[in-house]
Structure formats: structure tokens, C-alpha cells
Design an enzyme around this catalytic site. Structure first.
Site, mmCIF file in Angstrom:
data_model
loop_
_atom_site.group_PDB
_atom_site.id
_atom_site.type_symbol
_atom_site.label_atom_id
_atom_site.label_comp_id
_atom_site.label_asym_id
_atom_site.label_seq_id
_atom_site.Cartn_x
_atom_site.Cartn_y
_atom_site.Cartn_z
ATOM 1 N N ASP A 361 -24.446 95.875 56.985
ATOM 2 C CA ASP A 361 -23.056 96.129 57.341
ATOM 3 C C ASP A 361 -22.625 95.144 58.436
ATOM 4 O O ASP A 361 -23.348 94.928 59.426
ATOM 5 C CB ASP A 361 -22.891 97.562 57.844
ATOM 6 C CG ASP A 361 -21.431 97.919 58.065
ATOM 7 O OD1 ASP A 361 -20.761 98.219 57.054
ATOM 8 O OD2 ASP A 361 -20.990 97.895 59.222
ATOM 9 N N ASN A 369 -10.454 92.047 61.463
ATOM 10 C CA ASN A 369 -9.221 92.214 60.674
ATOM 11 C C ASN A 369 -8.019 92.458 61.580
ATOM 12 O O ASN A 369 -6.930 91.904 61.367
ATOM 13 C CB ASN A 369 -9.374 93.378 59.695
ATOM 14 C CG ASN A 369 -10.013 92.961 58.386
ATOM 15 O OD1 ASN A 369 -9.957 91.792 58.004
ATOM 16 N ND2 ASN A 369 -10.616 93.914 57.694
ATOM 17 N N HIS A 374 -6.170 90.025 57.575
ATOM 18 C CA HIS A 374 -7.054 90.247 56.427
ATOM 19 C C HIS A 374 -7.467 88.944 55.752
ATOM 20 O O HIS A 374 -8.544 88.883 55.138
ATOM 21 C CB HIS A 374 -6.386 91.176 55.413
ATOM 22 C CG HIS A 374 -6.313 92.603 55.884
ATOM 23 N ND1 HIS A 374 -7.400 93.443 55.880
ATOM 24 C CD2 HIS A 374 -5.278 93.318 56.398
ATOM 25 C CE1 HIS A 374 -7.055 94.626 56.344
ATOM 26 N NE2 HIS A 374 -5.762 94.580 56.674
ATOM 27 N N ASP A 378 -11.223 88.321 54.902
ATOM 28 C CA ASP A 378 -11.750 88.019 53.571
ATOM 29 C C ASP A 378 -12.627 86.773 53.605
ATOM 30 O O ASP A 378 -13.684 86.715 52.953
ATOM 31 C CB ASP A 378 -10.611 87.827 52.572
ATOM 32 C CG ASP A 378 -9.898 89.137 52.238
ATOM 33 O OD1 ASP A 378 -10.441 90.207 52.590
ATOM 34 O OD2 ASP A 378 -8.807 89.085 51.637
ATOM 35 N N GLU A 404 -17.112 96.097 54.048
ATOM 36 C CA GLU A 404 -17.926 95.027 54.625
ATOM 37 C C GLU A 404 -19.416 95.340 54.517
ATOM 38 O O GLU A 404 -20.239 94.773 55.232
ATOM 39 C CB GLU A 404 -17.548 94.810 56.095
ATOM 40 C CG GLU A 404 -17.879 95.959 57.027
ATOM 41 C CD GLU A 404 -16.796 97.040 57.062
ATOM 42 O OE1 GLU A 404 -16.820 97.860 57.978
ATOM 43 O OE2 GLU A 404 -15.925 97.062 56.152
#
Length: 691
Positions: A361, A369, A374, A378, A404
């Protein structure tokens, strides 16, 4: 036909000098004349001789008399009447009358015409049927010559033959010939008989019907010149080779084209069989069929097959692409959760003794973010996937598990030390160098939890539960580390965290129930049943806790559904259903933004997936659906069926239980259904017909 003439005047034998029939009939009359002569001494011998002669022809001589009114009086015959009518003539009945009584009514007119001709002095010939005393109907051919007597009557000398078998055979032959001709006419076939000579030439002996159709209206001539001239030039070599093979006595067949007199080119199939003759030639029996339509269909089929092969290759490529897309995460290019679950389940089934699982993770990803947007988030996930992919070995499998979070299956990790080493290598691959995106440089770290089969379980659910607990422990220890040991659920902050999470879940569920207009007790009941079912399945305490939270929160996404859709009294239309089906994804997004509830986002998102597939929002199936979501699906369905709703009354518990079991394997996980029914105490109380 018994008895003999009473006097010379009534003798049936023709007088000397009477005109006799030519050929074999003359011989028969002569023999009959001898039979009926007065020479009793020779009569028996001549009778035997005549019988032998007549047997050769299967004919019997008789003599009789026809009165002026057309009545026949029997005198004598070479065969008893019983042989022709299948029984004895009654003693008190005159033979002629009895004979006429046995003639088939439908043939009586022919028989009367026969007698009229004889009365008129003409030789006569008739075929009629006689109904025998034995129930058999025989067909007789009667030929007779008249000789007028002084009393006005006519003396009749005749031959009668039982032609039943011959007539029936002829009828069958006619019927067969008619059927054969009809068949040839239907199929358009042309039959022929020919002589095949050693030089390859062919002489026709017989030509059946249909040749004119194949030649476009022209009739085949005896020499078959017009047929030979009609053969397409391109097919001449094959046609000549066919005839040469026949000349050698070889059965053969060939397909060629005929250019008809009507300008139409037809494809024909010529098939022939040979039979040798004493003179060294071969008699050929052949049949020619019009195969134009079949040839065109074959050509069309070949063209279609070529096109289908091209389309099939394109379809295979499209299918392969679709399979890749269906099993691939769009953003990172790694496998998605569903495909990973399929691969991992198969691997564990095949070799559960040597398999490791890691859950990884990205630490503090929400802050990335929030701070950079975003698009940058990404890009970070894409870079993270590349770094993890670079560390894979043959047989390893990487997937984006959600958000994630990534999962890696390590079939070669055979020990805890090997699993830890691989986990550390992935962690270093991420943390040792920053991630650059334009002007932004980010120091990213990951937390890793791991599990090893079979030490920590033999199923994917068991390994995921263990790895998730270890990941939670790694986070709890400060992130950017690896843990292969789950955290202590009795740690000091656990009760507080659990309490805060439950309070938050209840608050959201209460808000959702107010907006949807349903009692808050529904969410509470789903939470209770889900937790108990998880415990009955033997899941760890953390998993049971997630099930309870997800039970409270499973419908929280309906906060984003318009009220007119939520509260519509009738069925929803397609557009309204599309809106309604967004609530699992929206609900997962809501709870993912609350740290204490974030762990149940997958259960909320996937509680409307179906065990056999075709659910929503991600069409997951089987073990790829999180176990918490599978439990919520069954608990939610049971709670809904046993509560009064505006659109349906509450069902009895046994009815709801029967419906759950009916849908086990399609909508619901069968193991979850059985665990829920055990919790409810309904395992042995299902009314199978209630649903």
C-alpha cells in the site's frame, strides 16, 4: 372345369381343315384336338403330353360353349377348375355359372365384351380377375377361338393362364420405372449405357432422359458428337482422361463444364462403372448429374470460408485484446483484482505448498492527491506499478488490488525468509529514489504485509486476511516497512479505533435511512448478521469487524441517488436503474475518505456483485469478490426479504431461507449462505416450496 363332351357334335376339337393359329398356339390346338378325340386308348397318354407342353407355357386349354344370350357352358379343360379358383366347385352348381360368379365385378364388363366378340365369330383375348374361394384374387389371361354350331351357340376353344405373378411383377416394374423416371426428372440426372473401347472412344448404347437439359435444349445424338463438342475447353483434359480410364475398364468419375445450346455453362458430375465383355471392350453404366448449383454453392462457401478465416483471425485478436483488457487495470497496466483472484486461486489449488502473497500500500497517498491533484496521483501509481513490475521473477503475478493497494503472488517463495527478502526488495525499489512528474518530485514509500501458504492458510481469502492484518501492522508501526506478523488486536488504540469506526458507520447509516425512508434497523440487522456469519466461517476478528462496519455502510452510496428515484413507488426505468447502480461505487468513495472506515471500502463497492458473475459495478465472480462483500450480499438479501417494504410484504424466515439457498451458486456464495442459515438456525427448517 370338369367333365367331357357328350357327343361328337359337341366336341370342342376343331374340325379338320379349320383355320388354326400360327406358331405355338397351333401346336397347342393340335395337342388339344388329340386330347378330346374319341380314341380313348390314346387319350390318357396324350393328356399327359399336352399337360407337359402346357406347363412349359404355364397355360391351360379348355373347351366350352357360349349360348346366344352370352352364357358360358363349360365342357372340358386340361386343369381342374379348383386350381384356378382356389377350391372345389359345389356339386349342385353348373360350372359355367359358378365360374362367372367368381369374376371380379369391376372386370365383368371386359368379360362380357370378350364373350360378345366370340359370339360375333371373332377370336378374342381378355385379362380379368377371379376371386378365389381361398380368398386369393388371381389374374387370368383368357384367349379363345369361336366356332358356330348349328343350334346358334358358339363352340369356344381357349387357353387360359394364371398371370397373377407376372402382372404383379409388371406392375411393380412399371411403378419402379415410373419412380426411377420421376427421380431422374427431379434430380436432373441423365443415365446412359455405352461401350468403352481401348482407344478411349465411347459408343453410346442407350441414353436416358435429361440429356437435353444438360445440353441447354439440344438432344444428345447417338454418336455423342454434340456432347463432346459441348465440353468446356479448359475441362477437355479431365474429360478425355475419364474416357481413357473407362477404356481400361476402370470405374471413374469426373466433374466438367458443358456449354449449352442456350449459351449457359453448366457444371456436371459424370460417374461410371465398367463391366468387361468377352470381346475385350467394357460395358459402361453411367449417370450424369447437374451440379451447377452445388458448384456455385461450393465456390461461395470457399469464398465465405476465406472471409470467415480472416474474420476469425480478427475476432481472435479482438478476443485476445478483450481478455487482456478484461483482466488488466486500465491505469497501471497490471492485472486487475478479478484476474488476479482467478490466477491465485488456480495456483493455490495446484500447489498450495509453495506460494507467498504480498499486499503493498502506498503510504500517505491521499495527501498526494489532495496536494497535487488526481493527475499527479495517477502518474505516481503508474510509476509505482512499473517499479514493482521490474522486481518480478518468472511466475510472479502483480495486480492493482484497489485504490493505491497492490497484490503480488510469489509462487517461488517457499519460506518466510524468502518472502521477507522479496518484500524488502519491492519496498526498496520504491523508496530508494523519488518519483518525478514534471516539476514535481515525490518521495514515495510503501507498507507491505505478507502471508505464506500453507502456514497461514490454503485459500486466497485466508492469505488475503493474513496479509491484510500484517499490512495493518506495518502501517501501525510507522509505515515504510514490511511485516509478516499481524498486529495485536488488543493494542491500546484498537478499542478506541473500533468504537470511532462503528460510531461513524452508524451515523452515516442513520443519514442514509432517513433519506431513503426505511428503518435504521435494516442496516443494524445486516451488520449483526454479517458479523455473526463471518465468525461462523472462522474468519479473524478483524474480518468480522469489517463485516459489521460494511453492514452499517453498504447502502451509504444512496445518499447520492435522487430522492424521486429512491422513493419511486413503481418499477424503475432503465435510466433510473443506471442511477441506482452507481450507489456501491459512490458508497466506496465516501467511506474511503474516512480513515477509520477506509478498510471496508471494497466490501461496500462489491456487495452487489454476483457469485456467478454479471453483477455490478465490476462484474466480479467467485473468489475475486471480497469475502466481506459476499457476506454482506447474503445478509442484506435476508434482512430485506424478512422486513416489510412499500413494494413487498415481509416473507417468513423459512421462505427467505429457501430463496437464499435457491440462489446459492448464482447470486450468493454457497458457503456463506450455509453459514448464515446456521446462524439463523434455519439449516433444517427450509420450506423448499415456500419461495
Amino acid at each position: 372345369m370338369a367333365g367331357s363332351p357328350h357327343s361328337a357334335d359337341r366336341s370342342p376339337v376343331p374340325a379338320s381343315g379349320a383355320t388354326a393359329r400360327p406358331g405355338r398356339i397351333r401346336g397347342l390346338w393340335d395337342a388339344a384336338r388329340g386330347l378330346w378325340s374319341r380314341d380313348a386308348g390314346n387319350r390318357r397318354r396324350r393328356e399327359v403330353e399336352l399337360a407337359r407342353i402346357l406347363d412349359l407355357f404355364e397355360e391351360h386349354a379348355y373347351a366350352g360353349e357360349i349360348t346366344a344370350d352370352g352364357h358360358y357352358i363349360h365342357h372340358a379343360s386340361t386343369v381342374p377348375t379348383e386350381d384356378l379358383i382356389g377350391g372345389a366347385v359345389p356339386e349342385d352348381v353348373e360350372h359355367g355359372r359358378f365360374w362367372e360368379s367368381r369374376i371380379a365385378p369391376a372386370d365383368w364388363a371386359k368379360y362380357e365384351a370378350f364373350n360378345r366378340d366370340l359370339l360375333g365369330g371373332e377370336d378374342a383375348d381378355v385379362t380379368y380377375r377371379v376371386i378365389g374361394l381361398d380368398g386369393v384374387t388371381r389374374i387370368l389371361r383368357d384367349r379363345a377361338r369361336p366356332r358356330r354350331l348349328a343350334n346358334g351357340n358358339v363352340l369356344v376353344e381357349g387357353l387360359i393362364a394364371d398371370v397373377t405373378a407376372r402382372e404383379e411383377a409388371a406392375a411393380r416394374l412399371d411403378e419402379a420405372s415410373g419412380r426411377f423416371a420421376s427421380l431422374l426428372d427431379v434430380v436432373g440426372a441423365h443415365v446412359y449405357l455405352a461401350l468403352a473401347l481401348p482407344d478411349g472412344s465411347v459408343e453410346e448404347l442407350f441414353q436416358g432422359p435429361g440429356g437435353d437439359r444438360l445440353l441447354g435444349g439440344a438432344e444428345p445424338d447417338p454418336g455423342m458428337v454434340n456432347w463432346d463438342n459441348a465440353v468446356h475447353p479448359d475441362d477437355r483434359p479431365a474429360y478425355d482422361a475419364f474416357n481413357q480410364a473407362l477404356g481400361r475398364g476402370q470405374d471413374s468419375e469426373v466433374t466438367y463444364r458443358l456449354i449449352g445450346a442456350d449459351g449457359i455453362t453448366r457444371w456436371v458430375h459424370d460417374r461410371a462403372a465398367c463391366r468387361p465383355r468377352p470381346d475385350g471392350t467394357f460395358e459402361v453404366s453411367g449417370i450424369v448429374s447437374d451440379v451447377t448449383e452445388r458448384r456455385h454453392l461450393e465456390d461461395e462457401l470457399k469464398r465465405s470460408m476465406r472471409e470467415m478465416k480472416v474474420a476469425h483471425r480478427e475476432l481472435e485478436r479482438a478476443r485476445a485484446d478483450a481478455e487482456v483488457r478484461a483482466g488488466t487495470d486500465e491505469l497501471t497496466g497490471t492485472f486487475n483484482r478479478r484476474h488476479f483472484a482467478h490466477i491465485a486461486t488456480e495456483a493455490l489449488t495446484a500447489n498450495a505448498a509453495a506460494c507467498g502473497l504480498l499486499l503493498l500500500d502506498a503510504d500517505n497517498f491521499k495527501e498526494i492527491n489532495d496536494a497535487y491533484g488526481h493527475a499527479v496521483g495517477d502518474a505516481v501509481l503508474i510509476d509505482l506499478a512499473h517499479r514493482l513490475s521490474a522486481g518480478l521473477e518468472p511466475g510472479d503475478c502483480l495486480a492493482r488490488w484497489g485504490g493505491e493497494e497492490f497484490a503480488i503472488l510469489l509462487p517461488r517463495a517457499r519460506s518466510a525468509d524468502e518472502l521477507a527478502r522479496r518484500a524488502e526488495s519491492f519496498r526498496h525499489a520504491v523508496s530508494d529514489s523519488p518519483i518525478a512528474n514534471g516539476d514535481v518530485r515525490l518521495d514515495l514509500t510503501i507498507s507491505v504485509g505478507g502471508a505464506l501458504a500453507p502456514d497461514h492458510g490454503e485459500t486466497l481469502d485466508a492469505l488475503l486476511e493474513r496479509a491484510d492484518s500484517c499490512l495493518y501492522e506495518a502501517k501501525h508501526r510507522g509505515r515504510n516497512c514490511v511485516s509478516l506478523h499481524p498486529g495485536d488486536p488488543r493494542s491500546a488504540d484498537a478499542p478506541k479505533t473500533a468504537t470511532n469506526a462503528v460510531e461513524s458507520a452508524r451515523a452515516l447509516a442513520f443519514a442514509c435511512s432517513l433519506r431513503e425512508g426505511i428503518p435504521q434497523e435494516h442496516a443494524a440487522e445486516v451488520a449483526r448478521l454479517a458479523g455473526l456469519t463471518a465468525e461462523h466461517l472462522g474468519l479473524p476478528a478483524r474480518a468480522a469487524h469489517r463485516c459489521r462496519l460494511a453492514g452499517w455502510l453498504h447502502d451509504v452510496g444512496k445518499l447520492a441517488v435522487p430522492e424521486h428515484v429512491l422513493n419511486k413507488p413503481g418499477p424503475l426505468d432503465d435510466a433510473e436503474w443506471a442511477l441506482m447502480r452507481t450507489h456501491p461505487g459512490v458508497g466506496a468513495d465516501i467511506v474511503a475518505r474516512i480513515p477509520a472506515l477506509r478498510q471496508v471500502a471494497p466490501a461496500v463497492r462489491h456487495h452487489h456483485e454476483r457469485y456467478s458473475g454479471n453483477g455490478y459495478p465490476d462484474d466480479l465472480a467467485g473468489q475475486s469478490i471480497p469475502i466481506e462483500a459476499r457476506i454482506i450480499a447474503a445478509a442484506d438479501a435476508y434482512a430485506a426479504m424478512t422486513a416489510d417494504r412499500p413494494y413487498s410484504p415481509a416473507r417468513m424466515p423459512q421462505q427467505a431461507a429457501a430463496e437464499l439457498r435457491r440462489c446459492a451458486g448464482s447470486h450468493f456464495d454457497p458457503a456463506v449462505v450455509e453459514a448464515l442459515l446456521a446462524v439463523l438456525g434455519l439449516t433444517d427448517q427450509i420450506e423448499l416450496d415456500a419461495a
